[in-house]
Design a protein around this motif. Structure first.
Motif, short mmCIF file in Angstrom:
data_model
loop_
_atom_site.label_atom_id
_atom_site.label_comp_id
_atom_site.label_asym_id
_atom_site.label_seq_id
_atom_site.Cartn_x
_atom_site.Cartn_y
_atom_site.Cartn_z
N PRO A 1 3.60 11.70 -3.99
CA PRO A 1 2.38 10.96 -3.65
C PRO A 1 1.49 10.74 -4.87
O PRO A 1 1.40 11.59 -5.75
CB PRO A 1 1.69 11.85 -2.62
N GLY A 2 0.84 9.60 -4.89
CA GLY A 2 -0.12 9.28 -5.93
C GLY A 2 -1.52 9.65 -5.49
O GLY A 2 -1.71 10.35 -4.49
N GLY A 3 -2.50 9.15 -6.20
CA GLY A 3 -3.89 9.49 -5.89
C GLY A 3 -4.71 8.31 -5.40
O GLY A 3 -5.93 8.42 -5.31
N ALA A 4 -4.07 7.20 -5.07
CA ALA A 4 -4.80 6.02 -4.63
C ALA A 4 -5.47 6.26 -3.28
O ALA A 4 -4.98 7.03 -2.45
CB ALA A 4 -3.86 4.81 -4.54
N LEU A 5 -6.57 5.59 -3.08
CA LEU A 5 -7.27 5.70 -1.80
C LEU A 5 -6.62 4.82 -0.74
O LEU A 5 -6.76 5.09 0.45
CB LEU A 5 -8.74 5.32 -1.97
N GLU A 6 -5.94 3.76 -1.17
CA GLU A 6 -5.26 2.87 -0.23
C GLU A 6 -3.88 3.44 0.09
O GLU A 6 -3.22 4.02 -0.76
CB GLU A 6 -5.09 1.45 -0.81
N ASN A 7 -3.44 3.25 1.33
CA ASN A 7 -2.13 3.71 1.76
C ASN A 7 -1.20 2.53 1.96
O ASN A 7 -1.64 1.40 2.22
CB ASN A 7 -2.24 4.50 3.07
N LEU A 8 0.10 2.79 1.84
CA LEU A 8 1.10 1.75 2.09
C LEU A 8 1.21 1.50 3.58
O LEU A 8 1.19 2.43 4.39
CB LEU A 8 2.46 2.19 1.54
N GLY A 9 1.38 0.25 3.93
CA GLY A 9 1.55 -0.13 5.32
C GLY A 9 3.02 -0.28 5.68
O GLY A 9 3.89 -0.22 4.81
N PRO A 10 3.31 -0.48 6.95
CA PRO A 10 4.69 -0.64 7.38
C PRO A 10 5.38 -1.81 6.66
O PRO A 10 4.82 -2.88 6.53
CB PRO A 10 4.57 -0.93 8.88
N GLY A 11 6.59 -1.55 6.16
CA GLY A 11 7.38 -2.58 5.51
C GLY A 11 7.04 -2.82 4.05
O GLY A 11 7.72 -3.60 3.38
N GLU A 12 6.02 -2.16 3.52
CA GLU A 12 5.65 -2.37 2.12
C GLU A 12 6.62 -1.65 1.19
O GLU A 12 7.36 -0.77 1.60
CB GLU A 12 4.21 -1.93 1.87
N GLU A 13 6.58 -2.04 -0.08
CA GLU A 13 7.53 -1.52 -1.06
C GLU A 13 6.85 -0.54 -2.01
O GLU A 13 5.74 -0.79 -2.49
CB GLU A 13 8.15 -2.65 -1.87
N ILE A 14 7.55 0.55 -2.29
CA ILE A 14 7.11 1.49 -3.32
C ILE A 14 7.69 0.97 -4.63
O ILE A 14 8.92 0.91 -4.80
CB ILE A 14 7.59 2.92 -3.02
N GLU A 15 6.82 0.58 -5.54
CA GLU A 15 7.25 -0.08 -6.79
C GLU A 15 7.83 0.91 -7.79
O GLU A 15 8.78 0.60 -8.50
CB GLU A 15 6.07 -0.82 -7.42
N ASP A 16 7.25 2.10 -7.90
CA ASP A 16 7.67 3.08 -8.90
C ASP A 16 8.83 3.89 -8.34
O ASP A 16 8.63 4.76 -7.48
CB ASP A 16 6.49 3.98 -9.26
N THR A 17 10.05 3.61 -8.82
CA THR A 17 11.23 4.31 -8.34
C THR A 17 12.02 4.87 -9.51
O THR A 17 11.94 4.37 -10.63
CB THR A 17 12.15 3.39 -7.52
N GLN A 18 12.79 5.91 -9.24
CA GLN A 18 13.69 6.48 -10.23
C GLN A 18 15.01 6.77 -9.53
O GLN A 18 15.05 7.50 -8.55
CB GLN A 18 13.12 7.76 -10.83
#
Length: 159
Positions: free
Chosen positions: A113-130
């Motif tokens: 988890p990051g520290g952003a105040l906004e949360n991802l919604g249904p169907g959204e993409e997590i950009e930072d992947t490894q």
């Protein structure tokens, strides 16, 4: 008559044990109705060791599963879709990575988890992947890198 009663009781115990086993297997496999969930997406350069049904963990706790894994024909990346319970809100700047349980263990998908105040919604993409890291390629890089440094140091030492 007592023999028939014993057979009926034994049969009932065996049937109850079979139902309990099926219920337990369904819970372990995640087939039970564990509440509502939403999906998130992520693209990996390499997705070795994961597939549909692979655990998704947050802080080491299983919170979901991989529900889909397909090849993107445009980017040649592995597009993964994961299921996360509604009770777990993932910050928008979170990372998604493929981790290993150890040298001999299997792989799982981990949400950092990051520290952003906004949360991802249904169907959204997590950009930072490894993607997954191959132990063999790491060993080969170590061996070849070590050989290069020895060769380089011997070349610079000799006039």
């Amino acid at each position: 008559m007592s023999q028939n009663t014993t057979e009926v009781i034994t049969g009932g115990v065996v049937l109850a044990a079979a139902v309990a086993f099926l219920f337990y297997a369904g819970q372990v496999a995640g087939l039970g109705g564990g509440g509502d969930s939403y999906t998130l997406r992520g693209s990996f350069r390499t997705a070795d060791g994961i597939g549909v049904g692979t655990d998704v963990r947050l802080a080491g706790v299983k919170i979901g599963t991989v529900t889909s894994l397909t090849l993107n024909p445009t980017t040649y990346f592995a597009d993964a879709t994961i299921s996360v319970p509604d009770a777990v809100q993932v910050p928008a700047d979170s990372s998604l990575l493929i981790s290993s349980e150890g040298l001999l263990g299997g792989n799982f998908v981990e949400i950092q988890p990051g520290g952003a105040l906004e949360n991802l919604g249904p169907g959204e993409e997590i950009e930072d992947t490894q993607g997954s890291v191959s132990l063999i390629s790491l060993l080969l890089a170590f061996v070849s890198g070590r050989g290069d440094s020895d060769d380089a140091s011997s070349d610079t030492a000799a006039p």
